[in-house]
Design a protein around this motif. Sequence first.
Motif, PDB file in Angstrom:
ATOM      1  N   LEU A  20       0.834  -1.205   0.000  1.00 41.09           N
ATOM      2  CA  LEU A  20       0.000   0.000   0.000  1.00 41.09           C
ATOM      3  C   LEU A  20       0.869   1.256   0.000  1.00 41.09           C
ATOM      4  CD1 LEU A  20      -2.713   1.525   0.342  1.00 41.09           C
ATOM      5  CD2 LEU A  20      -2.449   1.192   2.813  1.00 41.09           C
ATOM      6  N   ALA A  21       1.882   1.297   0.875  1.00 42.44           N
ATOM      7  CA  ALA A  21       2.751   2.471   0.950  1.00 42.44           C
ATOM      8  C   ALA A  21       3.482   2.696  -0.369  1.00 42.44           C
ATOM      9  CB  ALA A  21       3.752   2.310   2.092  1.00 42.44           C
ATOM     10  N   GLU A  22       3.993   1.623  -0.960  1.00 39.90           N
ATOM     11  CA  GLU A  22       4.729   1.754  -2.218  1.00 39.90           C
ATOM     12  C   GLU A  22       3.822   2.252  -3.345  1.00 39.90           C
ATOM     13  OE1 GLU A  22       6.403  -2.133  -2.664  1.00 39.90           O
ATOM     14  OE2 GLU A  22       8.244  -1.602  -1.572  1.00 39.90           O
ATOM     15  N   LYS A  23       2.580   1.784  -3.381  1.00 41.08           N
ATOM     16  CA  LYS A  23       1.659   2.235  -4.423  1.00 41.08           C
ATOM     17  C   LYS A  23       1.293   3.708  -4.244  1.00 41.08           C
ATOM     18  CE  LYS A  23      -0.438  -2.112  -5.878  1.00 41.08           C
ATOM     19  NZ  LYS A  23      -1.692  -2.891  -6.046  1.00 41.08           N
ATOM     20  N   ILE A  24       1.161   4.145  -2.995  1.00 42.24           N
ATOM     21  CA  ILE A  24       0.871   5.561  -2.752  1.00 42.24           C
ATOM     22  C   ILE A  24       2.051   6.418  -3.180  1.00 42.24           C
ATOM     23  CG2 ILE A  24       0.374   7.295  -0.990  1.00 42.24           C
ATOM     24  CD1 ILE A  24      -1.175   5.131   0.520  1.00 42.24           C
ATOM     25  N   HIS A  25       3.274   5.949  -2.888  1.00 47.24           N
ATOM     26  CA  HIS A  25       4.473   6.651  -3.349  1.00 47.24           C
ATOM     27  C   HIS A  25       4.469   6.784  -4.864  1.00 47.24           C
ATOM     28  CE1 HIS A  25       7.451   6.705   0.186  1.00 47.24           C
ATOM     29  NE2 HIS A  25       6.286   6.354   0.681  1.00 47.24           N
ATOM     30  N   GLU A  26       4.153   5.679  -5.560  1.00 44.42           N
ATOM     31  CA  GLU A  26       4.130   5.690  -7.023  1.00 44.42           C
ATOM     32  C   GLU A  26       3.088   6.670  -7.547  1.00 44.42           C
ATOM     33  OE1 GLU A  26       3.447   1.690  -8.175  1.00 44.42           O
ATOM     34  OE2 GLU A  26       5.375   0.947  -7.412  1.00 44.42           O
ATOM     35  N   LEU A  27       1.927   6.701  -6.904  1.00 45.81           N
ATOM     36  CA  LEU A  27       0.869   7.618  -7.338  1.00 45.81           C
ATOM     37  C   LEU A  27       1.306   9.065  -7.183  1.00 45.81           C
ATOM     38  CD1 LEU A  27      -2.028   8.186  -8.263  1.00 45.81           C
ATOM     39  CD2 LEU A  27      -2.736   8.015  -5.861  1.00 45.81           C
ATOM     40  N   ILE A  28       1.893   9.395  -6.042  1.00 43.74           N
ATOM     41  CA  ILE A  28       2.349  10.770  -5.817  1.00 43.74           C
ATOM     42  C   ILE A  28       3.421  11.149  -6.829  1.00 43.74           C
ATOM     43  CG2 ILE A  28       3.574  12.271  -4.198  1.00 43.74           C
ATOM     44  CD1 ILE A  28       2.102  10.744  -1.944  1.00 43.74           C
ATOM     45  N   GLU A  29       4.374  10.231  -7.084  1.00 43.89           N
ATOM     46  CA  GLU A  29       5.445  10.523  -8.031  1.00 43.89           C
ATOM     47  C   GLU A  29       4.920  10.726  -9.450  1.00 43.89           C
ATOM     48  OE1 GLU A  29       8.483  11.375  -7.447  1.00 43.89           O
ATOM     49  OE2 GLU A  29       8.000  11.175  -5.320  1.00 43.89           O
ATOM     50  N   SER A  30       3.769  10.131  -9.775  1.00 40.72           N
ATOM     51  CA  SER A  30       3.210  10.291 -11.116  1.00 40.72           C
ATOM     52  C   SER A  30       2.753  11.723 -11.368  1.00 40.72           C
ATOM     53  CB  SER A  30       2.037   9.323 -11.320  1.00 40.72           C
ATOM     54  OG  SER A  30       0.892   9.708 -10.569  1.00 40.72           O
ATOM     55  N   TYR A  31       2.613  12.518 -10.296  1.00 38.66           N
ATOM     56  CA  TYR A  31       2.215  13.920 -10.446  1.00 38.66           C
ATOM     57  C   TYR A  31       3.419  14.861 -10.486  1.00 38.66           C
ATOM     58  CZ  TYR A  31      -2.700  12.858  -9.784  1.00 38.66           C
ATOM     59  OH  TYR A  31      -3.965  12.372  -9.958  1.00 38.66           O
ATOM     60  N   ARG A  32       4.616  14.350 -10.141  1.00 39.13           N
ATOM     61  CA  ARG A  32       5.794  15.202 -10.105  1.00 39.13           C
ATOM     62  C   ARG A  32       6.139  15.673 -11.517  1.00 39.13           C
ATOM     63  NH1 ARG A  32       9.234  15.819  -6.052  1.00 39.13           N
ATOM     64  NH2 ARG A  32       8.588  13.866  -5.057  1.00 39.13           N
ATOM     65  N   GLY A  33       6.387  16.989 -11.674  1.00 39.53           N
ATOM     66  CA  GLY A  33       6.775  17.547 -12.956  1.00 39.53           C
ATOM     67  C   GLY A  33       5.629  17.888 -13.886  1.00 39.53           C
ATOM     68  N   ARG A  34       4.393  17.613 -13.484  1.00 43.09           N
ATOM     69  CA  ARG A  34       3.259  17.907 -14.363  1.00 43.09           C
ATOM     70  C   ARG A  34       2.936  19.396 -14.420  1.00 43.09           C
ATOM     71  NH1 ARG A  34      -1.561  13.611 -13.325  1.00 43.09           N
ATOM     72  NH2 ARG A  34      -2.605  15.142 -14.630  1.00 43.09           N
ATOM     73  N   VAL A  35       3.302  20.136 -13.383  1.00 44.55           N
ATOM     74  CA  VAL A  35       3.023  21.574 -13.340  1.00 44.55           C
ATOM     75  C   VAL A  35       4.357  22.319 -13.330  1.00 44.55           C
ATOM     76  CG1 VAL A  35       1.941  23.453 -12.056  1.00 44.55           C
ATOM     77  CG2 VAL A  35       0.893  21.175 -12.062  1.00 44.55           C
ATOM     78  N   PRO A  36       4.678  23.065 -14.383  1.00 42.76           N
ATOM     79  CA  PRO A  36       5.951  23.797 -14.445  1.00 42.76           C
ATOM     80  C   PRO A  36       6.055  24.859 -13.360  1.00 42.76           C
ATOM     81  CG  PRO A  36       4.929  23.646 -16.620  1.00 42.76           C
ATOM     82  CD  PRO A  36       3.899  23.190 -15.631  1.00 42.76           C
ATOM     83  N   GLU A  37       7.288  25.143 -12.953  1.00 39.72           N
ATOM     84  CA  GLU A  37       7.552  26.199 -11.976  1.00 39.72           C
ATOM     85  C   GLU A  37       6.974  27.521 -12.472  1.00 39.72           C
ATOM     86  OE1 GLU A  37       9.235  27.342  -8.299  1.00 39.72           O
ATOM     87  OE2 GLU A  37       9.356  25.353  -9.226  1.00 39.72           O
ATOM     88  N   GLY A  38       6.308  28.246 -11.576  1.00 34.18           N
ATOM     89  CA  GLY A  38       5.761  29.547 -11.924  1.00 34.18           C
ATOM     90  C   GLY A  38       4.393  29.518 -12.573  1.00 34.18           C
ATOM     91  N   THR A  39       3.779  28.347 -12.706  1.00 38.44           N
ATOM     92  CA  THR A  39       2.450  28.263 -13.294  1.00 38.44           C
ATOM     93  C   THR A  39       1.451  29.039 -12.444  1.00 38.44           C
ATOM     94  OG1 THR A  39       2.907  26.097 -14.271  1.00 38.44           O
ATOM     95  CG2 THR A  39       0.590  26.702 -13.982  1.00 38.44           C
ATOM     96  N   GLU A  40       0.680  29.913 -13.090  1.00 40.05           N
ATOM     97  CA  GLU A  40      -0.287  30.747 -12.375  1.00 40.05           C
ATOM     98  C   GLU A  40      -1.305  29.881 -11.641  1.00 40.05           C
ATOM     99  OE1 GLU A  40      -3.455  34.418 -13.204  1.00 40.05           O
ATOM    100  OE2 GLU A  40      -2.260  33.572 -14.846  1.00 40.05           O
ATOM    101  N   GLY A  41      -1.540  30.220 -10.379  1.00 40.70           N
ATOM    102  CA  GLY A  41      -2.515  29.492  -9.572  1.00 40.70           C
ATOM    103  C   GLY A  41      -1.976  28.233  -8.921  1.00 40.70           C
ATOM    104  N   SER A  42      -0.717  27.883  -9.201  1.00 36.19           N
ATOM    105  CA  SER A  42      -0.151  26.666  -8.621  1.00 36.19           C
ATOM    106  C   SER A  42       0.510  26.970  -7.278  1.00 36.19           C
ATOM    107  CB  SER A  42       0.868  26.034  -9.570  1.00 36.19           C
ATOM    108  OG  SER A  42       2.032  26.842  -9.662  1.00 36.19           O
ATOM    109  N   ALA A  43       0.770  25.942  -6.517  1.00 34.29           N
ATOM    110  CA  ALA A  43       1.467  26.064  -5.236  1.00 34.29           C
ATOM    111  C   ALA A  43       2.164  24.739  -4.950  1.00 34.29           C
ATOM    112  CB  ALA A  43       0.484  26.393  -4.105  1.00 34.29           C
ATOM    113  N   VAL A  44       3.157  24.793  -4.086  1.00 32.04           N
ATOM    114  CA  VAL A  44       3.786  23.562  -3.620  1.00 32.04           C
ATOM    115  C   VAL A  44       2.826  22.880  -2.652  1.00 32.04           C
ATOM    116  CG1 VAL A  44       5.688  22.588  -2.275  1.00 32.04           C
ATOM    117  CG2 VAL A  44       6.123  24.451  -3.909  1.00 32.04           C
TER     118      VAL A  44
END
Length: 202
Positions: free
Chosen positions: A165-189
């Motif tokens: 379960l933990a490994e699958k959650i890690h994989e899911l979170i990592e699948s979102y990394r890099g999808r939003v470029p730095e400085g994108t309007e309306g985005s946040a960390v």
Amino acid sequence: MATSEADGTTPPGLNIHHVDARTLRVLAHPLRIRLLTALREFGPATASKLADRLGESSGATSYHLRQLAAHGFVEDDPELGKGRERWWRAKHAGMAFDRSGDFLRDPDPEVRGAIGVVLHEMATTHAQELNTWLGTMHEWPEEWLRGWDASDFKIRLTPELSLELAEKIHELIESYRGRVPEGTEGSAVVRTHLHVFPRPND
């Protein structure tokens, strides 16, 4: 702490510091963990700036930064450190404790104590971050008030399924990394905390 991953796999291309028993002893100090977290979260800073942010003396932050540097956690920032002030930056995007259970069972009491300090400081940081959000959420746009979440679940698992379960959650979170470029309007960390642990039956 800005990304501490216990017993997780390292995402491809992500600069992660794999902590061993030697470097764990160096890290096991609350102020050093806070310094490292601040550099990862907010970017390069001087000892004085970190002292102001953390409510510490510049002498203390300077000393502990040098200790972190001696063991490869932080380094000088050559682009900023051109004047008299010394600028520091984190060397890695996060840390991984690949076998935290081994640290807890280590025959050396210093190692067992060190991992305890790190894990409890991590839990304290997570609680502080969540409480800060709850205290300031009214300042965020309506879209973010709909886009956040705080949940807890209770399910019966074996140790093997808990790890899966933990490994699958890690994989899911990592699948979102890099999808939003730095400085994108309306985005946040976005900070995501994962805690998976067993509870007594009674």
